[in-house]
Design a protein around this motif. Structure first.
Motif, PDB file in Angstrom:
ATOM      1  N   VAL A 206       2.609  -6.390   3.893  1.00  0.00           N
ATOM      2  CA  VAL A 206       1.730  -5.616   3.039  1.00  0.00           C
ATOM      3  C   VAL A 206       2.409  -4.115   2.155  1.00  0.00           C
ATOM      4  CG1 VAL A 206      -0.301  -4.430   2.652  1.00  0.00           C
ATOM      5  CG2 VAL A 206      -0.193  -6.525   3.985  1.00  0.00           C
ATOM      6  N   VAL A 207       3.127  -3.546   2.776  1.00  0.00           N
ATOM      7  CA  VAL A 207       3.840  -2.293   2.525  1.00  0.00           C
ATOM      8  C   VAL A 207       4.627  -2.614   1.009  1.00  0.00           C
ATOM      9  CG1 VAL A 207       5.421  -0.220   2.898  1.00  0.00           C
ATOM     10  CG2 VAL A 207       3.558  -0.823   4.506  1.00  0.00           C
ATOM     11  N   ALA A 208       5.603  -3.457   1.422  1.00  0.00           N
ATOM     12  CA  ALA A 208       6.305  -4.222   0.163  1.00  0.00           C
ATOM     13  C   ALA A 208       5.472  -4.461  -1.027  1.00  0.00           C
ATOM     14  CB  ALA A 208       7.152  -5.180   0.651  1.00  0.00           C
ATOM     15  N   GLY A 209       4.397  -5.181  -0.682  1.00  0.00           N
ATOM     16  CA  GLY A 209       3.390  -5.408  -1.522  1.00  0.00           C
ATOM     17  C   GLY A 209       2.958  -4.289  -2.454  1.00  0.00           C
ATOM     18  N   MET A 210       2.641  -3.137  -1.864  1.00  0.00           N
ATOM     19  CA  MET A 210       2.023  -1.901  -2.262  1.00  0.00           C
ATOM     20  C   MET A 210       3.147  -1.397  -3.168  1.00  0.00           C
ATOM     21  SD  MET A 210       0.445  -0.402   0.977  1.00  0.00           S
ATOM     22  CE  MET A 210       0.784   1.416   0.772  1.00  0.00           C
ATOM     23  N   VAL A 211       4.377  -1.377  -2.893  1.00  0.00           N
ATOM     24  CA  VAL A 211       5.432  -1.003  -3.745  1.00  0.00           C
ATOM     25  C   VAL A 211       5.352  -1.842  -5.169  1.00  0.00           C
ATOM     26  CG1 VAL A 211       7.792  -0.652  -4.196  1.00  0.00           C
ATOM     27  CG2 VAL A 211       6.818   0.069  -1.880  1.00  0.00           C
ATOM     28  N   GLY A 212       5.338  -3.153  -4.731  1.00  0.00           N
ATOM     29  CA  GLY A 212       5.353  -4.127  -5.827  1.00  0.00           C
ATOM     30  C   GLY A 212       4.254  -3.961  -6.809  1.00  0.00           C
TER      31      GLY A 212
END
Length: 536
Positions: free
Chosen positions: A355-361
């Protein structure tokens, strides 16, 4: 009444002698003398009757952009208010808490099955109920947003969220699974009044050069809640199988903490949220606010959306992608536990990484859209990369290298979760001037339907066979989503209006059939075509 008259009606002064030379330049509608109006502009240089519109336009402060409408000599003001950041922050925080409550059971499924003495399917229902409740309630929720405004809808979301959190505090007993289910149902009702707001908040409060980023930030709050939901429950509620009293105490700590935060955020919502700023943030919004309520039809808005072929394609493709994300999030604990024994903490950390990687995305995609306005191309590329990420995650999951799973889950999350705000903003562009809340609500409704189906099927395939089978099932559907996205005809209607206002020319916007002369209360000609996505 034509669109120009609608936009200007609320800016006119009741006793103004001549609209050609008088413009209400303040957010407050005050009828003052012509001498008082132009004192700050003229500085005593020349008689005001000799000032033409071009001179006045140059003397207006840069943060209050104005545009001339065809056939009208009055002006429309737009302005950005600092309050928009407070509205966005409060919404993002209570959306965060709601998402946390969605996933807090699933990520420690083995703990709750032991505590309540139920099967894992029952714990999965605590997540699925969020999706089930959304589908029938989305229509009254979007009607409330369109008819009663942003503040009441936000209060409903924060209020139900708070009530559900406190009910969970009363369910910390092995024989009270029904109470915790009822509390989760209330939290799922809160979600109905939350998921459709990001694009509405972004459009109503933020300018054209920041609207996509603002939408991404609003969605980010929900994503961050999911990330925290992956991380905290395994830490707060470890699997103390031999000590039920300690397990009960740990669960109560998690529930009471969530309830306290929800209460604070509800109070903040009461004081911070407003339906809209005094002046619109963009020219595209300036066209819409003064549509008479009696001319607006929620039913006609729904009909217009379902007549929009591009939007129908987006509904299905968005539903497939977002439903896949919901399914992977719900089943993640079971997938990790099937391949790596006694790795509850790492299952939560992998979910956090996803999810954190998705937030950056999400943030990167929002900034990219604001800069390039390439909605379809960006959406299609992210969709393809999500599919590739899903394939890599599927075939590396069982390689007995949990650190590799962290990496592949992060790559998957970067694109899959980053896609969520793209769908919202793309939907608003191709359906303008229909309500952002209605289009976003329908997108979320389809996402919930696909999420329910995918979660049930993937959960069964994971249990009866192995995680790879369930993941390949999702991959097959994502291929269909890619094809549907490629077929979408991209007409950037909202972006066109903002560009044309900047050029002092209001172009037509139509969401109905080519022969329609009005769009749900906003009358606009249909002779002017729409440009497609701008090229890089």
């Amino acid at each position: 009444m034509v669109a120009g008259e609608l936009v200007q009606e609320h800016l006119r002064c009741d006793h103004a002698p001549d609209e050609t030379h008088i413009s209400c330049l303040t957010p407050v509608d005050k009828c003052v003398s012509t001498e008082d109006r132009y004192t700050g502009l003229m500085n005593g240089a020349a008689p005001r009757t000799e000032r033409d519109s071009k001179v006045l336009e140059q003397e207006i402060q840069p943060d209050e952009k104005q545009a001339m409408l065809p056939g009208e000599e009055s002006r429309v003001e737009t302005k950005l208010y600092c309050r928009r950041f407070a509205v966005l922050t409060v919404f993002s925080l209570y959306s965060l808490v709601n998402a946390f409550q969605w996933i807090q059971y699933s990520i420690i499924t083995n703990v709750f099955t032991h505590f309540y003495g139920v099967s894992s399917d029952k714990i999965d229902l605590l997540s699925i109920v969020y999706m089930v409740a959304y589908v029938p309630l989305i229509f009254p929720a979007t009607w409330l947003l369109d008819k009663r405004g942003l503040k009441l809808t936000a209060l409903m979301g924060a209020g139900f969220n708070c009530v559900g959190a406190w009910m969970k505090c009363a369910s910390v007993r092995p024989d009270l699974f029904g109470v915790t289910m009822a509390a989760q149902i209330i939290c799922s009702i809160a979600q109905v009044f939350i998921l459709g707001l990001p694009s509405r908040i972004a459009s109503v409060w933020f300018g054209p050069k920041e609207v996509s980023t603002a939408c991404a930030m609003a969605v980010l709050g929900n994503q961050l809640g999911t990330a925290i939901g992956f991380l905290l429950p395994p830490v707060l509620v470890p699997n103390t199988v031999d000590d039920m009293e300690l397990m009960r105490y740990n669960i109560s700590i998690m529930f009471y903490g969530t309830a306290a935060v929800s209460t604070v955020l509800f109070v903040l919502t009461v004081f911070v949220m407003k339906d809209s700023p005094p002046l619109p943030p963009s020219h595209a919004q300036a066209v819409l606010p003064d549509c008479p309520p009696e001319d607006y039809s929620y039913k006609q808005s729904i009909i217009n959306l379902f007549r929009n072929r591009a939007f129908i394609l987006l509904l299905v493709s968005y539903g497939i992608m977002t439903g896949s994300f919901y399914s992977v999030s719900t089943i993640l604990n079971q997938m990790i536990m099937a391949c790596y024994k006694n790795q509850e903490l790492n299952a939560g950390r992998i979910g956090l990484t996803l999810v954190v990687a998705g937030m950056v995305g999400s943030i990167i995609c929002g900034l990219w859209l604001d800069h390039t306005k390439t909605y379809k191309m960006t959406t299609l590329v992210v969709y393809v990369l999500s599919f590739i990420g899903m394939l890599v995650f599927t075939f590396t999951l069982a390689l007995n290298n949990i650190y590799l799973v962290f990496f592949t889950a992060g790559a998957l999350g970067f694109f899959m979760t980053g896609y969520l705000p793209l769908g919202f903003e793309f939907g608003v562009e191709i359906t303008y001037p229909e309500s952002e809340g209605t289009s976003s609500g329908l997108l979320n409704a389809f996402a919930q339907v696909f999420g329910i189906v995918f979660t049930l099927i993937q959960g069964r395939l994971t249990t009866d066979y192995k995680p790879m089978v369930g993941n390949l099932f999702l991959c097959g559907w994502m291929v269909l989503g890619i094809v549907l996205t490629a077929l979408i005809k991209s007409e950037l209607k909202r972006n066109n209006v903002n560009i044309d206002f900047d050029r002092k020319t209001l172009q037509a916007v139509s969401t109905g059939s080519p022969s329609d002369k009005s769009t749900n209360g906003v009358t606009m000609p249909t002779s002017v075509g729409f440009s497609h996505e701008t090229s890089l």
